[in-house]
Design a protein around this motif. Sequence first.
Motif, PDB file in Angstrom:
ATOM      1  N   UNK A  11       0.816  -1.211   0.000  1.00 18.08           N
ATOM      2  CA  UNK A  11       0.000   0.000   0.000  1.00 18.08           C
ATOM      3  C   UNK A  11       0.848   1.259   0.000  1.00 18.08           C
ATOM      4  N   UNK A  12       1.931   1.239   0.765  1.00 17.96           N
ATOM      5  CA  UNK A  12       2.837   2.390   0.792  1.00 17.96           C
ATOM      6  C   UNK A  12       3.494   2.583  -0.571  1.00 17.96           C
ATOM      7  N   UNK A  13       3.915   1.467  -1.195  1.00 18.78           N
ATOM      8  CA  UNK A  13       4.528   1.549  -2.528  1.00 18.78           C
ATOM      9  C   UNK A  13       3.518   2.092  -3.539  1.00 18.78           C
ATOM     10  N   UNK A  14       2.273   1.615  -3.469  1.00 18.29           N
ATOM     11  CA  UNK A  14       1.228   2.126  -4.365  1.00 18.29           C
ATOM     12  C   UNK A  14       1.009   3.625  -4.156  1.00 18.29           C
ATOM     13  N   UNK A  15       0.998   4.063  -2.903  1.00 19.04           N
ATOM     14  CA  UNK A  15       0.827   5.484  -2.631  1.00 19.04           C
ATOM     15  C   UNK A  15       1.985   6.304  -3.184  1.00 19.04           C
ATOM     16  N   UNK A  16       3.201   5.799  -3.046  1.00 11.89           N
ATOM     17  CA  UNK A  16       4.366   6.518  -3.568  1.00 11.89           C
ATOM     18  C   UNK A  16       4.298   6.607  -5.088  1.00 11.89           C
ATOM     19  N   UNK A  47      -5.731   7.762 -12.986  1.00 13.93           N
ATOM     20  CA  UNK A  47      -5.010   6.545 -12.585  1.00 13.93           C
ATOM     21  C   UNK A  47      -4.205   6.791 -11.313  1.00 13.93           C
ATOM     22  N   UNK A  48      -3.559   7.933 -11.212  1.00 14.85           N
ATOM     23  CA  UNK A  48      -2.787   8.256 -10.019  1.00 14.85           C
ATOM     24  C   UNK A  48      -3.709   8.371  -8.802  1.00 14.85           C
ATOM     25  N   UNK A  49      -4.852   8.989  -8.978  1.00 12.72           N
ATOM     26  CA  UNK A  49      -5.813   9.095  -7.882  1.00 12.72           C
ATOM     27  C   UNK A  49      -6.314   7.737  -7.429  1.00 12.72           C
ATOM     28  N   UNK A  53      -5.814   6.126  -3.788  1.00 12.41           N
ATOM     29  CA  UNK A  53      -6.984   5.663  -3.041  1.00 12.41           C
ATOM     30  C   UNK A  53      -6.843   4.200  -2.655  1.00 12.41           C
ATOM     31  N   UNK A  54      -6.483   3.345  -3.623  1.00 15.96           N
ATOM     32  CA  UNK A  54      -6.380   1.918  -3.339  1.00 15.96           C
ATOM     33  C   UNK A  54      -5.217   1.603  -2.402  1.00 15.96           C
ATOM     34  N   UNK A  55      -4.108   2.314  -2.554  1.00 16.70           N
ATOM     35  CA  UNK A  55      -2.984   2.113  -1.643  1.00 16.70           C
ATOM     36  C   UNK A  55      -3.346   2.488  -0.221  1.00 16.70           C
ATOM     37  N   UNK A  56      -4.023   3.615  -0.071  1.00 15.75           N
ATOM     38  CA  UNK A  56      -4.444   4.049   1.266  1.00 15.75           C
ATOM     39  C   UNK A  56      -5.469   3.082   1.846  1.00 15.75           C
ATOM     40  N   UNK A  60      -5.020   1.050   5.379  1.00 17.53           N
ATOM     41  CA  UNK A  60      -5.982   1.184   6.474  1.00 17.53           C
ATOM     42  C   UNK A  60      -6.624  -0.159   6.818  1.00 17.53           C
ATOM     43  N   UNK A  61      -7.040  -0.913   5.798  1.00 18.48           N
ATOM     44  CA  UNK A  61      -7.702  -2.194   6.076  1.00 18.48           C
ATOM     45  C   UNK A  61      -6.758  -3.177   6.755  1.00 18.48           C
ATOM     46  N   UNK A  62      -5.491  -3.163   6.387  1.00 14.03           N
ATOM     47  CA  UNK A  62      -4.555  -4.099   7.012  1.00 14.03           C
ATOM     48  C   UNK A  62      -4.122  -3.648   8.397  1.00 14.03           C
ATOM     49  N   UNK A  63      -4.102  -2.360   8.657  1.00 13.82           N
ATOM     50  CA  UNK A  63      -3.837  -1.897  10.023  1.00 13.82           C
ATOM     51  C   UNK A  63      -4.978  -2.326  10.931  1.00 13.82           C
TER      52      UNK A  63
END
Length: 175
Positions: A11-16, A47-49, A53-56, A60-63
């Motif tokens: 998720x962090x990589x996707x956000x970056x 696509x970036x948005x 969104x999906x990375x975040x 959140x879901x895994x936390x």
Amino acid sequence: MTKARKDIVCGIVLDIIGALMFIGSFGIKHINSLTFDVGSAYFPRICAGLLLFLGTLLIISNIIKMVKNRNKDEQIKSTQEVAEKSKSKFDSIALIKALIIIAALILFTVFLKTVGFIICAFILLLSLIMVLAPKTEFKKKNIIIWIIISAVASVGIYFLFVEVFNLILPIGIIG
């Protein structure tokens, strides 16, 4: 590393990647379209948005999962250690597949202007299909179908962007 932690890292990589893609979209030259009032940077920003969104959402879901399963993880820890030892082979295969996909994307962007969109997209799509397909599906019939799907999709995407959206994609050595 547990699956939840791996998903948080993903998720962090996707956000970056999403943030870099969004920032990079401001460098796209604006080409006015005759049919739409949408600029050239519209699709990359969408696509970036979505990546952001999906990375975040993944983070959140895994936390939340990690907080809920903290007590359960301690009880299952001994059984997971045995399972992780047997899964290490599969993790290395997944890592190799991920590296191949990243290499294919990098080669796509490097050779896009010189070779052209249609050929680069064909090679990218075919390589992604072949990397992600299970070993049991590698039959002559399926490979021919994958080649046809890759060719039709790359030509279709090219004409969609050139004819419908009036965007300029590099034709490369074909033209």
